[in-house]
Design a protein around this motif. Structure first.
Motif, PDB file in Angstrom:
ATOM      1  N   UNK A 223       8.196 -18.487 -40.498  1.00  0.00           N
ATOM      2  CA  UNK A 223       8.205 -19.000 -39.131  1.00  0.00           C
ATOM      3  C   UNK A 223       8.227 -17.882 -38.091  1.00  0.00           C
ATOM      4  N   UNK A 224       9.007 -16.833 -38.368  1.00  0.00           N
ATOM      5  CA  UNK A 224       9.162 -15.784 -37.352  1.00  0.00           C
ATOM      6  C   UNK A 224       8.121 -14.680 -37.521  1.00  0.00           C
ATOM      7  N   UNK A 225       8.182 -13.935 -38.617  1.00  0.00           N
ATOM      8  CA  UNK A 225       7.323 -12.751 -38.722  1.00  0.00           C
ATOM      9  C   UNK A 225       5.836 -13.102 -38.765  1.00  0.00           C
ATOM     10  N   UNK A 226       5.454 -14.013 -39.639  1.00  0.00           N
ATOM     11  CA  UNK A 226       4.041 -14.391 -39.697  1.00  0.00           C
ATOM     12  C   UNK A 226       3.660 -15.251 -38.493  1.00  0.00           C
ATOM     13  N   UNK A 227       4.541 -16.170 -38.120  1.00  0.00           N
ATOM     14  CA  UNK A 227       4.239 -17.051 -36.987  1.00  0.00           C
ATOM     15  C   UNK A 227       3.963 -16.293 -35.701  1.00  0.00           C
ATOM     16  N   UNK A 244       3.109  -4.812 -33.820  1.00  0.00           N
ATOM     17  CA  UNK A 244       4.408  -4.455 -33.252  1.00  0.00           C
ATOM     18  C   UNK A 244       4.797  -3.006 -33.461  1.00  0.00           C
ATOM     19  N   UNK A 245       5.196  -2.336 -32.388  1.00  0.00           N
ATOM     20  CA  UNK A 245       5.799  -1.012 -32.490  1.00  0.00           C
ATOM     21  C   UNK A 245       7.298  -1.194 -32.705  1.00  0.00           C
ATOM     22  N   UNK A 250      14.099  -5.183 -33.012  1.00  0.00           N
ATOM     23  CA  UNK A 250      15.365  -5.891 -32.834  1.00  0.00           C
ATOM     24  C   UNK A 250      15.131  -7.357 -32.491  1.00  0.00           C
ATOM     25  N   UNK A 251      14.166  -7.615 -31.621  1.00  0.00           N
ATOM     26  CA  UNK A 251      13.887  -9.015 -31.278  1.00  0.00           C
ATOM     27  C   UNK A 251      13.375  -9.773 -32.496  1.00  0.00           C
ATOM     28  N   UNK A 252      12.460  -9.165 -33.243  1.00  0.00           N
ATOM     29  CA  UNK A 252      11.879  -9.828 -34.406  1.00  0.00           C
ATOM     30  C   UNK A 252      12.924 -10.141 -35.475  1.00  0.00           C
ATOM     31  N   UNK A 352      15.266 -22.662 -19.040  1.00  0.00           N
ATOM     32  CA  UNK A 352      15.096 -22.777 -20.495  1.00  0.00           C
ATOM     33  C   UNK A 352      13.636 -22.794 -20.923  1.00  0.00           C
ATOM     34  N   UNK A 353      12.719 -23.107 -19.977  1.00  0.00           N
ATOM     35  CA  UNK A 353      11.303 -23.187 -20.344  1.00  0.00           C
ATOM     36  C   UNK A 353      10.716 -21.833 -20.737  1.00  0.00           C
ATOM     37  N   UNK A 354      11.435 -20.743 -20.481  1.00  0.00           N
ATOM     38  CA  UNK A 354      10.953 -19.427 -20.896  1.00  0.00           C
ATOM     39  C   UNK A 354      11.161 -19.196 -22.394  1.00  0.00           C
ATOM     40  N   UNK A 355      12.015 -19.985 -23.033  1.00  0.00           N
ATOM     41  CA  UNK A 355      12.427 -19.709 -24.412  1.00  0.00           C
ATOM     42  C   UNK A 355      11.295 -19.765 -25.432  1.00  0.00           C
ATOM     43  N   UNK A 356      10.311 -20.679 -25.329  1.00  0.00           N
ATOM     44  CA  UNK A 356       9.214 -20.637 -26.307  1.00  0.00           C
ATOM     45  C   UNK A 356       8.450 -19.320 -26.301  1.00  0.00           C
ATOM     46  N   UNK A 357       8.518 -18.565 -25.209  1.00  0.00           N
ATOM     47  CA  UNK A 357       7.821 -17.288 -25.148  1.00  0.00           C
ATOM     48  C   UNK A 357       8.415 -16.273 -26.107  1.00  0.00           C
ATOM     49  N   UNK A 358       9.588 -16.549 -26.650  1.00  0.00           N
ATOM     50  CA  UNK A 358      10.164 -15.661 -27.657  1.00  0.00           C
ATOM     51  C   UNK A 358       9.291 -15.591 -28.897  1.00  0.00           C
ATOM     52  N   UNK A 359       8.401 -16.579 -29.084  1.00  0.00           N
ATOM     53  CA  UNK A 359       7.524 -16.644 -30.251  1.00  0.00           C
ATOM     54  C   UNK A 359       6.072 -16.356 -29.912  1.00  0.00           C
ATOM     55  N   UNK A 360       5.788 -15.882 -28.696  1.00  0.00           N
ATOM     56  CA  UNK A 360       4.406 -15.716 -28.254  1.00  0.00           C
ATOM     57  C   UNK A 360       3.703 -14.568 -28.974  1.00  0.00           C
ATOM     58  N   UNK A 361       4.465 -13.675 -29.593  1.00  0.00           N
ATOM     59  CA  UNK A 361       3.902 -12.535 -30.301  1.00  0.00           C
ATOM     60  C   UNK A 361       4.976 -11.519 -30.581  1.00  0.00           C
ATOM     61  N   UNK A 362       4.562 -10.272 -30.781  1.00  0.00           N
ATOM     62  CA  UNK A 362       5.504  -9.184 -31.031  1.00  0.00           C
ATOM     63  C   UNK A 362       5.977  -8.645 -29.687  1.00  0.00           C
ATOM     64  N   UNK A 363       7.170  -9.057 -29.286  1.00  0.00           N
ATOM     65  CA  UNK A 363       7.661  -8.789 -27.934  1.00  0.00           C
ATOM     66  C   UNK A 363       9.092  -8.267 -27.976  1.00  0.00           C
ATOM     67  N   UNK A 364       9.550  -7.791 -26.818  1.00  0.00           N
ATOM     68  CA  UNK A 364      10.967  -7.547 -26.599  1.00  0.00           C
ATOM     69  C   UNK A 364      11.452  -8.554 -25.566  1.00  0.00           C
TER      70      UNK A 364
END
Length: 440
Positions: A223-227, A244-245, A250-252, A352-364
């Protein structure tokens, strides 16, 4: 023209960084573990600068370094120094430049210095708090190795061979991903029991798994790394979100551990393993050598296999004599705390609507505000693959809303109140039913 430049620059970064494979560059042969354990864990592994010199990098450091510097100049020229997405690109470039320095310093003190600059140190304080990562991890180690944790331990066994585990995990993930989007396969080239890379999850062909292990792998690696990889690859312009660099580690890893927790997939022994890694890093940073760190975990009751694994993860790339180590494994605890605090803060702040962006890609987490703004403008695409609690935020909002409210409670007084009650309970062994044992 801006979007065209953004896509071109992003694609260039994806292409340049592709051969930079950190874990591949610092991996140890499987026979090192065999020889170490056969020697009763008394001699340092024969891993030094000369060993790494024989393991050629998959890229020419000077060539890639110049390509990154040229890209850095082009980003500043084409996007400008104030563009938010351009700044994220530049930060990734600086990370890759430091990674090159780190890998050139394998087996030396320079490796550890670069690793601390990329991933941090066990003595770092938590963001916005006075506690260090080591202090938090030591507390968690005590909790997850307590009598209560042992009382909850279920008598499950690691009796699923890797080949069968591939079949079972594939079935789980095919219910979450679209057909053909993810592969699970055997590998003889990884040290850990499992690892995710791109759209593939690899299982160590020599490993055995439990059903609980497969639950963790489903949400952590799947769900997390591949997703997030697949979500990032589907971006129309910001294609670097599919890679991802170290700045995103840490986020991942923290998000992966958080998903284990939210889905009730984890278990005390798994959680202790994550905490032990920080303790191992601290010991090695302070100068303990490989044998000393290994013996520390043997004395704490870990098996020879587990003690070797946690120690080897820390010393790969650095010096087995201690002092120079790979600090990536701080990311699990650090990222978990920071992600939880981010979710609570987003809820408390009314966004709270910003929370799905935690899964938008490799981010901090620091990337998310600008990515959310660009999402509203149509530049960033919403994530396709989202865990159910992030797709419908109602339950998550209530969960963390209550969690924030509970922070007002004086837990010490509550524990004191109940300690007298619990002290009067009879001591029993854990009682399990067949239903509890077979439902996952």
């Amino acid at each position: 023209m801006y979007l065209e430049h953004l896509r071109q620059l992003s694609d260039r970064l994806v292409a340049i960084q592709k051969p930079i494979m950190i874990l591949d560059a610092i991996k140890w042969p499987a026979q090192v573990q065999t020889e170490f354990l056969e020697g009763k864990g008394k001699a340092l592994p024969n891993i030094d600068q000369a060993f790494y010199a024989q393991q050629a990098l998959r890229f020419a450091p000077d060539v890639v370094r110049e390509e990154l510097k040229t890209l850095r100049s082009d980003i500043c020229r084409l996007l400008g120094g104030t563009d938010g997405l351009g700044r994220i690109l530049l930060q990734n470039i600086e990370q890759y430049l430091l990674v090159i320095d780190m890998l050139e310093g394998r087996g030396t003190k320079a490796f550890g210095v670069c690793s601390q600059a990329l991933y941090g140190s066990a003595t770092d304080k938590m963001r916005g708090d006075k506690k260090t990562l080591l202090e938090l991890s030591e507390r968690l180690c005590r909790t997850f190795s307590s009598a209560a944790a042992e009382h909850l331990k279920r008598p499950y066994g690691n009796d699923i061979p890797a080949e069968k585990a591939v079949e079972m995990l594939s079935a789980k993930l095919n219910a979450y991903f679209n057909e053909g989007d993810i592969r699970v396969q055997l590998s003889n080239g990884i040290v850990s029991d499992a690892a995710a890379g791109g759209d593939v999850i690899k299982l160590n062909e020599r490993a055995y798994f439990s059903e609980l292990d497969l639950q963790v792998l489903e949400v952590h690696e799947g769900w997390v790394h591949v997703g997030t990889t697949l979500n990032g690859r589907r971006q129309p312009y910001a294609t670097w979100l599919g890679v991802g660099s170290p700045r995103i580690t840490a986020h991942q890893e923290g998000l992966a551990v958080l998903m284990e927790t939210l889905t009730f997939s984890s278990f005390p022994q798994r959680a202790r393993r994550v905490s032990d890694r920080v303790v191992a890093i601290s010991l090695a940073e302070d100068g303990a050598d490989f044998v000393e760190v290994y013996r520390h975990f043997i004395d704490k009751g870990l098996s020879e296999h587990d003690s070797y694994r946690v120690t080897q993860r820390v010393f790969r790339g650095g010096c087995v004599e201690g002092g120079s180590v790979f600090t990536k494994d701080l990311s699990y605890i650090k990222g978990f705390v920071e992600n939880v605090n981010f979710i609570k803060s987003a809820i408390e702040s009314g966004v709270p609507e910003i929370l799905p962006m935690m899964f938008v890609g490799k981010v901090t987490l620091d990337d998310l505000p600008i990515l959310y703004e660009r999402y509203l403008e149509g530049v960033i695409a919403a994530p396709d693959y989202l865990p159910p609690m992030f797709r419908d935020l109602n339950g998550l909002f209530v969960w963390f809303g209550f969690s924030s409210g509970m922070s007002l409670v004086n837990l010490g007084r509550v524990q004191a109140h109940y300690s007298d009650v619990f002290a009067k309970l009879p001591h029993t062994t854990p009682v399990y039913t067949t239903q509890i044992m077979t439902e996952f």
